[in-house]
Design a protein around this motif. Structure first.
Motif, PDB file in Angstrom:
ATOM      1  N   ARG A   1       0.824  -1.204   0.000  1.00  0.00           N
ATOM      2  CA  ARG A   1       0.000   0.000   0.000  1.00  0.00           C
ATOM      3  C   ARG A   1       0.862   1.259   0.000  1.00  0.00           C
ATOM      4  O   ARG A   1       0.580   2.220  -0.723  1.00  0.00           O
ATOM      5  N   ALA A   2       1.942   1.254   0.780  1.00  0.00           N
ATOM      6  CA  ALA A   2       2.830   2.420   0.842  1.00  0.00           C
ATOM      7  C   ALA A   2       3.538   2.646  -0.488  1.00  0.00           C
ATOM      8  O   ALA A   2       3.678   3.794  -0.937  1.00  0.00           O
ATOM      9  N   ASN A   3       3.991   1.588  -1.135  1.00  0.00           N
ATOM     10  CA  ASN A   3       4.661   1.747  -2.435  1.00  0.00           C
ATOM     11  C   ASN A   3       3.688   2.220  -3.508  1.00  0.00           C
ATOM     12  O   ASN A   3       4.041   3.050  -4.351  1.00  0.00           O
ATOM     13  N   ARG A   4       2.471   1.715  -3.463  1.00  0.00           N
ATOM     14  CA  ARG A   4       1.471   2.154  -4.438  1.00  0.00           C
ATOM     15  C   ARG A   4       1.132   3.635  -4.241  1.00  0.00           C
ATOM     16  O   ARG A   4       1.049   4.405  -5.209  1.00  0.00           O
ATOM     17  N   ALA A   5       0.973   4.040  -2.975  1.00  0.00           N
ATOM     18  CA  ALA A   5       0.680   5.447  -2.696  1.00  0.00           C
ATOM     19  C   ALA A   5       1.866   6.332  -3.065  1.00  0.00           C
ATOM     20  O   ALA A   5       1.685   7.446  -3.569  1.00  0.00           O
ATOM     21  N   ALA A   6       3.090   5.845  -2.843  1.00  0.00           N
ATOM     22  CA  ALA A   6       4.277   6.625  -3.210  1.00  0.00           C
ATOM     23  C   ALA A   6       4.367   6.790  -4.720  1.00  0.00           C
ATOM     24  O   ALA A   6       4.771   7.861  -5.208  1.00  0.00           O
ATOM     25  N   ASP A   7       4.008   5.760  -5.471  1.00  0.00           N
ATOM     26  CA  ASP A   7       4.012   5.873  -6.941  1.00  0.00           C
ATOM     27  C   ASP A   7       3.044   6.962  -7.393  1.00  0.00           C
ATOM     28  O   ASP A   7       3.384   7.813  -8.239  1.00  0.00           O
ATOM     29  N   GLU A   8       1.842   6.937  -6.827  1.00  0.00           N
ATOM     30  CA  GLU A   8       0.845   7.935  -7.207  1.00  0.00           C
ATOM     31  C   GLU A   8       1.295   9.336  -6.798  1.00  0.00           C
ATOM     32  O   GLU A   8       1.097  10.309  -7.549  1.00  0.00           O
ATOM     33  N   PHE A   9       1.900   9.450  -5.615  1.00  0.00           N
ATOM     34  CA  PHE A   9       2.346  10.762  -5.151  1.00  0.00           C
ATOM     35  C   PHE A   9       3.470  11.299  -6.032  1.00  0.00           C
ATOM     36  O   PHE A   9       3.477  12.494  -6.372  1.00  0.00           O
ATOM     37  N   GLU A  10       4.422  10.465  -6.382  1.00  0.00           N
ATOM     38  CA  GLU A  10       5.524  10.930  -7.229  1.00  0.00           C
ATOM     39  C   GLU A  10       5.031  11.338  -8.611  1.00  0.00           C
ATOM     40  O   GLU A  10       5.560  12.300  -9.195  1.00  0.00           O
ATOM     41  N   ASP A  11       4.042  10.636  -9.135  1.00  0.00           N
ATOM     42  CA  ASP A  11       3.461  11.054 -10.416  1.00  0.00           C
ATOM     43  C   ASP A  11       2.883  12.462 -10.318  1.00  0.00           C
ATOM     44  O   ASP A  11       3.075  13.297 -11.209  1.00  0.00           O
ATOM     45  N   ALA A  12       2.175  12.714  -9.207  1.00  0.00           N
ATOM     46  CA  ALA A  12       1.604  14.052  -9.022  1.00  0.00           C
ATOM     47  C   ALA A  12       2.694  15.080  -8.750  1.00  0.00           C
ATOM     48  O   ALA A  12       2.617  16.219  -9.229  1.00  0.00           O
ATOM     49  N   PHE A  13       3.718  14.703  -7.996  1.00  0.00           N
ATOM     50  CA  PHE A  13       4.786  15.647  -7.641  1.00  0.00           C
ATOM     51  C   PHE A  13       5.588  16.083  -8.858  1.00  0.00           C
ATOM     52  O   PHE A  13       5.905  17.275  -9.024  1.00  0.00           O
TER      53      PHE A  13
END
Length: 252
Positions: free
Chosen positions: A57-69
């Motif tokens: 879950r943390a890696n999936r959320a980090a992927d989405e966050f980095e895409d937005a960042f």
């Protein structure tokens, strides 16, 4: 008679050699060892499931966050979306840096010393957040390591205790026939087996999860370094802009 299930001693008493029968016939100390190891094994699997799920879950959320960042959008908009209540570790690192930036940016006022101090405070804030988030994610890892290292010895203690009782039975009955001591030895060895059942998955899971946690910690630290560099460049730009807007000293 099926000797895989029951055995008969010299007195004619039946001994159930099934797993449940071995447990019921064991000494109370051996029973405590078995129950403790079984509970530890259940808790090990619960921890493994929770860690694997939370890491995914943390890696999936980090992927989405980095895409937005890295999409080129406004950092302020991203902070308003993620900063109030960060839902995952990378958002928490980002929010800690942005809070420090917002508190300190208004004091830049063209001072290189203030800009340098701001970079240090931002880096420290992100470092503390990374450590706090990793401490939270590493919770119960010590339990896995403990079960992996101590479990076999706890099972061995139950085995030694059970074998001591078997030898005591030999002395009491003055009979060295294997049928007299075989049930007690089987019960004792069952404790060692349960210890291995608890310890082996704990060791394997600890090694795998520790590697994944270290990889995720490196990912957070890499993001913190990149974001710190971005904010450092912005602070330098703010200082340069403030100096350009400052009035020139009057000629004497």
């Amino acid at each position: 008679m099926d000797r895989s299930v029951t055995a008969t001693d010299l007195g004619g008493a039946l001994h159930d050699l099934s797993l449940w029968g071995l447990f019921l016939q064991a000494d109370w100390v051996v029973k405590l060892v078995m129950v403790g190891l079984l509970l530890a094994s259940v808790w090990v699997w619960a921890i493994v499931f929770e860690k694997i799920t939370s890491l995914r879950r943390a890696n999936r959320a980090a992927d989405e966050f980095e895409d937005a960042f890295w999409s080129g959008g406004s950092l302020d908009d991203l902070y308003r979306k993620e900063g109030d209540q960060p839902s995952h570790p990378m958002a928490a690192v980002f929010a800690s840096a942005m809070r420090e930036w917002r508190r300190s940016a208004q004091r830049l006022a063209g001072s290189d010393l203030v800009a340098a101090g701001l970079k240090e405070r931002i880096d420290r804030s992100m470092s503390v957040t990374v450590q706090r988030e990793m401490d939270r994610m590493e919770r119960w890892m010590v339990f896995l390591a403990s079960v992996g290292s101590v479990g076999p010895f706890v099972g061995l203690f139950g085995t030694v205790w059970g074998i001591m009782n078997s030898f005591a039975a030999i002395a009491g009955m003055q009979n060295t026939n294997l049928a007299v001591v075989a049930p007690g030895i089987a019960e004792a060895l069952f404790a060692t087996a349960i210890g291995l059942v608890a310890a082996i998955p704990a060791v394997l899971a600890y090694n795998k999860i520790s590697t994944d946690l270290a990889r995720f910690a490196s990912r957070l630290e890499g993001f913190a370094s990149e974001f710190g560099a971005i904010l450092s460049r912005q602070s330098e730009s703010a200082v340069a802009g403030a100096e350009a807007r400052a009035p020139a000293p009057a000629a004497e």
